[in-house]
Motif scaffolding. Structure first.
Motif, PDB file in Angstrom:
ATOM      1  N   HIS A 150       0.394  -1.228   0.103  1.00  0.00           N
ATOM      2  CA  HIS A 150       0.113   0.641  -0.088  1.00  0.00           C
ATOM      3  C   HIS A 150       0.958   1.025  -0.289  1.00  0.00           C
ATOM      4  O   HIS A 150       2.598   1.522   0.510  1.00  0.00           O
ATOM      5  CB  HIS A 150      -0.788  -0.033   0.929  1.00  0.00           C
ATOM      6  N   GLU A 151       0.721   2.325  -0.778  1.00  0.00           N
ATOM      7  CA  GLU A 151       1.589   3.302  -0.644  1.00  0.00           C
ATOM      8  C   GLU A 151       0.458   4.325   0.983  1.00  0.00           C
ATOM      9  O   GLU A 151      -0.540   4.138   0.979  1.00  0.00           O
ATOM     10  CB  GLU A 151       0.583   4.451  -2.444  1.00  0.00           C
ATOM     11  N   GLU A 152       1.172   5.990   1.234  1.00  0.00           N
ATOM     12  CA  GLU A 152       0.208   5.798   2.341  1.00  0.00           C
ATOM     13  C   GLU A 152      -0.754   6.541   1.569  1.00  0.00           C
ATOM     14  O   GLU A 152      -1.163   7.316   0.874  1.00  0.00           O
ATOM     15  CB  GLU A 152       1.637   7.281   2.683  1.00  0.00           C
ATOM     16  N   PRO A 153      -2.265   6.105   2.664  1.00  0.00           N
ATOM     17  CA  PRO A 153      -2.835   6.770   2.224  1.00  0.00           C
ATOM     18  C   PRO A 153      -3.293   8.022   2.326  1.00  0.00           C
ATOM     19  O   PRO A 153      -2.649   8.414   3.080  1.00  0.00           O
ATOM     20  CB  PRO A 153      -4.032   5.849   2.950  1.00  0.00           C
ATOM     21  N   LYS A 154      -4.253   8.848   1.847  1.00  0.00           N
ATOM     22  CA  LYS A 154      -4.728  10.398   1.649  1.00  0.00           C
ATOM     23  C   LYS A 154      -5.674  10.782   2.825  1.00  0.00           C
ATOM     24  O   LYS A 154      -5.604  11.483   4.022  1.00  0.00           O
ATOM     25  CB  LYS A 154      -5.152  10.899   0.336  1.00  0.00           C
ATOM     26  N   HIS A 155      -6.779   9.983   2.700  1.00  0.00           N
ATOM     27  CA  HIS A 155      -7.783  10.172   3.564  1.00  0.00           C
ATOM     28  C   HIS A 155      -7.461   9.886   5.322  1.00  0.00           C
ATOM     29  O   HIS A 155      -6.558   8.577   5.783  1.00  0.00           O
ATOM     30  CB  HIS A 155      -8.630   8.673   3.613  1.00  0.00           C
ATOM     31  N   PRO A 156      -7.347  10.886   5.987  1.00  0.00           N
ATOM     32  CA  PRO A 156      -6.406  11.005   7.730  1.00  0.00           C
ATOM     33  C   PRO A 156      -7.101   9.339   8.162  1.00  0.00           C
ATOM     34  O   PRO A 156      -6.566   9.253   8.879  1.00  0.00           O
ATOM     35  CB  PRO A 156      -6.953  11.855   8.133  1.00  0.00           C
ATOM     36  N   PHE A 157      -8.555   8.823   8.375  1.00  0.00           N
ATOM     37  CA  PHE A 157      -8.179   8.117   9.281  1.00  0.00           C
ATOM     38  C   PHE A 157      -7.685   6.021   8.477  1.00  0.00           C
ATOM     39  O   PHE A 157      -7.112   5.723   9.789  1.00  0.00           O
ATOM     40  CB  PHE A 157      -9.707   7.515   9.178  1.00  0.00           C
ATOM     41  N   ILE A 158      -7.834   5.966   7.488  1.00  0.00           N
ATOM     42  CA  ILE A 158      -7.068   5.180   6.606  1.00  0.00           C
ATOM     43  C   ILE A 158      -5.924   5.371   6.730  1.00  0.00           C
ATOM     44  O   ILE A 158      -5.345   4.118   6.982  1.00  0.00           O
ATOM     45  CB  ILE A 158      -7.203   4.868   4.758  1.00  0.00           C
ATOM     46  N   LYS A 159      -4.998   6.652   6.892  1.00  0.00           N
ATOM     47  CA  LYS A 159      -3.851   6.703   7.188  1.00  0.00           C
ATOM     48  C   LYS A 159      -3.183   6.299   8.563  1.00  0.00           C
ATOM     49  O   LYS A 159      -2.221   6.323   8.779  1.00  0.00           O
ATOM     50  CB  LYS A 159      -3.561   8.229   6.513  1.00  0.00           C
ATOM     51  N   PHE A 160      -4.304   6.715   9.188  1.00  0.00           N
ATOM     52  CA  PHE A 160      -3.993   6.377  10.666  1.00  0.00           C
ATOM     53  C   PHE A 160      -3.635   4.957  10.752  1.00  0.00           C
ATOM     54  O   PHE A 160      -2.842   4.571  11.092  1.00  0.00           O
ATOM     55  CB  PHE A 160      -4.957   6.944  10.955  1.00  0.00           C
ATOM     56  N   LEU A 161      -4.726   3.764  10.332  1.00  0.00           N
ATOM     57  CA  LEU A 161      -4.705   2.647  10.257  1.00  0.00           C
ATOM     58  C   LEU A 161      -3.235   2.237   9.606  1.00  0.00           C
ATOM     59  O   LEU A 161      -2.735   1.461  10.156  1.00  0.00           O
ATOM     60  CB  LEU A 161      -5.640   1.875   9.890  1.00  0.00           C
ATOM     61  N   TYR A 162      -2.963   2.210   8.605  1.00  0.00           N
ATOM     62  CA  TYR A 162      -2.199   2.576   7.855  1.00  0.00           C
ATOM     63  C   TYR A 162      -0.292   2.531   9.033  1.00  0.00           C
ATOM     64  O   TYR A 162       0.456   1.192   9.095  1.00  0.00           O
ATOM     65  CB  TYR A 162      -1.654   3.422   6.884  1.00  0.00           C
ATOM     66  N   HIS A 163      -0.631   3.795  10.066  1.00  0.00           N
ATOM     67  CA  HIS A 163       0.608   4.140  10.085  1.00  0.00           C
ATOM     68  C   HIS A 163       0.573   3.172  11.884  1.00  0.00           C
ATOM     69  O   HIS A 163       1.712   2.555  12.076  1.00  0.00           O
ATOM     70  CB  HIS A 163       0.437   5.644  11.000  1.00  0.00           C
ATOM     71  N   LEU A 164      -0.580   2.444  11.503  1.00  0.00           N
ATOM     72  CA  LEU A 164      -0.752   1.838  13.165  1.00  0.00           C
ATOM     73  C   LEU A 164      -0.302   0.319  12.746  1.00  0.00           C
ATOM     74  O   LEU A 164       0.438  -0.630  13.285  1.00  0.00           O
ATOM     75  CB  LEU A 164      -1.924   2.034  13.211  1.00  0.00           C
ATOM     76  N   ARG A 165      -0.842  -0.018  11.858  1.00  0.00           N
ATOM     77  CA  ARG A 165       0.694  -1.466  10.887  1.00  0.00           C
ATOM     78  C   ARG A 165       1.492  -1.429  10.924  1.00  0.00           C
ATOM     79  O   ARG A 165       2.282  -1.894  11.576  1.00  0.00           O
ATOM     80  CB  ARG A 165      -0.568  -1.339   9.599  1.00  0.00           C
ATOM     81  N   ILE A 195       3.415   4.271  -8.801  1.00  0.00           N
ATOM     82  CA  ILE A 195       2.201   4.196  -7.944  1.00  0.00           C
ATOM     83  C   ILE A 195       1.618   3.892  -9.160  1.00  0.00           C
ATOM     84  O   ILE A 195       1.552   3.678 -10.478  1.00  0.00           O
ATOM     85  CB  ILE A 195       1.676   5.313  -7.498  1.00  0.00           C
ATOM     86  N   THR A 196       0.503   2.365  -9.316  1.00  0.00           N
ATOM     87  CA  THR A 196      -0.545   2.057 -10.037  1.00  0.00           C
ATOM     88  C   THR A 196      -1.585   2.849  -9.910  1.00  0.00           C
ATOM     89  O   THR A 196      -1.249   3.951  -9.065  1.00  0.00           O
ATOM     90  CB  THR A 196      -0.712   0.462  -8.836  1.00  0.00           C
ATOM     91  N   PRO A 197      -1.845   2.598 -11.261  1.00  0.00           N
ATOM     92  CA  PRO A 197      -3.097   3.708 -11.962  1.00  0.00           C
ATOM     93  C   PRO A 197      -4.250   3.844 -10.316  1.00  0.00           C
ATOM     94  O   PRO A 197      -4.874   4.740 -10.623  1.00  0.00           O
ATOM     95  CB  PRO A 197      -4.328   2.842 -12.616  1.00  0.00           C
ATOM     96  N   THR A 198      -4.965   2.899  -9.956  1.00  0.00           N
ATOM     97  CA  THR A 198      -5.485   3.044  -8.262  1.00  0.00           C
ATOM     98  C   THR A 198      -5.155   4.525  -7.758  1.00  0.00           C
ATOM     99  O   THR A 198      -6.029   4.835  -7.061  1.00  0.00           O
ATOM    100  CB  THR A 198      -5.715   1.869  -7.514  1.00  0.00           C
ATOM    101  N   GLY A 199      -3.914   4.432  -7.471  1.00  0.00           N
ATOM    102  CA  GLY A 199      -2.927   5.475  -6.554  1.00  0.00           C
ATOM    103  C   GLY A 199      -2.662   5.032  -5.046  1.00  0.00           C
ATOM    104  O   GLY A 199      -2.416   5.749  -4.713  1.00  0.00           O
ATOM    105  N   ARG A 200      -3.538   3.971  -4.787  1.00  0.00           N
ATOM    106  CA  ARG A 200      -3.540   3.419  -3.849  1.00  0.00           C
ATOM    107  C   ARG A 200      -2.669   2.384  -3.567  1.00  0.00           C
ATOM    108  O   ARG A 200      -1.629   2.005  -1.686  1.00  0.00           O
ATOM    109  CB  ARG A 200      -4.772   3.131  -3.119  1.00  0.00           C
TER     110      ARG A 200
END
Ligand SMILES: C[S@@+](CC[C@H](N)C(=O)[O-])C[C@H]1O[C@@H](n2cnc3c(N)ncnc32)[C@H](O)[C@@H]1O
Length: 210
Positions: A150-165, A195-200
């Motif tokens: 996963h690329e670092e997400p832009k949405h703040p909550f999903i970004k929080f979950l990413y950093h939790l991982r 970065i894939t075309p999904t951007g994520r």
């Protein structure tokens, strides 16, 4: 190690469902994308490291009708699910191996392509170092390694979950992500990140030098 294996044995019952929910059905498309970008040819021998329930290995086996694909994971639970899914497809070029990514049970130079999808961040410390050494050893000269994360997400909550991982990977987590390109460039040649075309999702591929 045992605890993580047990964790994945239990997770195997829900894994595909969680992925479907999380990826909003882009997961299949992304796995084809990675397969094409890996440059895999019909006669290639491919290793899908940390294959989980085998989604990528199954797709890669469509690209290698005269070659073979091995899906490797240390969780027997995950591999049982992979085998169940593959059974109906009756592919003769698809195999499953239980082993640790840090101790690959293959001869040097066996594979043309090694892939690893959403699992390089699972590998930390000594296992990570050994896994990378083993990937290089098991590739033939000129063979390719492709990883997807996963690329670092832009949405703040999903970004929080990413950093939790990343935190769950211990103090190394952030460092691994920050330095992954340099780490891979020290091992492989022609390392390219996109970065894939999904951007994520990001894809990083490199080659074993001759
Ligand atoms: C998040 S899942 C990814 C599964 C799959 N590659 C995918 O894209 O859906 C991580 C997988 O890595 C496996 N794994 C983690 N550490 C491992 C290790 N040291 N050796 C082998 N497999 C490992 C787990 O059992 C799990 O199946």
């Amino acid at each position: 190690m045992r605890i993580r294996q047990r964790y994945y044995d239990v997770f195997s019952y829900f894994y595909d469902w969680v992925i479907k929910l999380h990826s909003q059905d882009k997961s299949l498309w992304l796995r084809h994308y990675l397969s094409r970008k890996s440059g895999v040819k019909s006669t290639d021998k491919v290793l899908d490291l940390c294959t989980g329930t085998g989604a990528l290995a199954i797709i890669l086996s469509q690209y290698t009708p005269q070659g073979m694909v091995i899906g490797l994971d240390f969780s027997l639970g995950m591999l049982k699910k992979a085998r169940e899914k593959a059974k109906t497809l009756k592919r003769k070029n698809l195999y499953w191996v239980v082993a640790d990514a840090g101790a690959l049970p293959f001869k040097s130079g066996t594979f043309d392509v090694i892939t690893c999808s959403h699992a390089m961040y699972e590998l930390t410390g000594k296992t990570r170092r050994l896994a990378l050494e083993n990937i290089k050893r098991c590739l033939r000269p000129g063979g390719r390694f492709c990883m997807m994360e996963h690329e670092e997400p832009k949405h703040p909550f999903i970004k929080f979950l990413y950093h939790l991982r990343l935190l769950s990977m211990g103090k190394e987590g952030r460092e691994i992500v920050r330095h992954e390109l340099e780490e891979l460039k020290n091992i492989f040649t022609n390392v390219v990140k996109e970065i894939t075309p999904t951007g994520r999702t990001k894809l990083i591929c490199g080659e074993k030098g001759n």
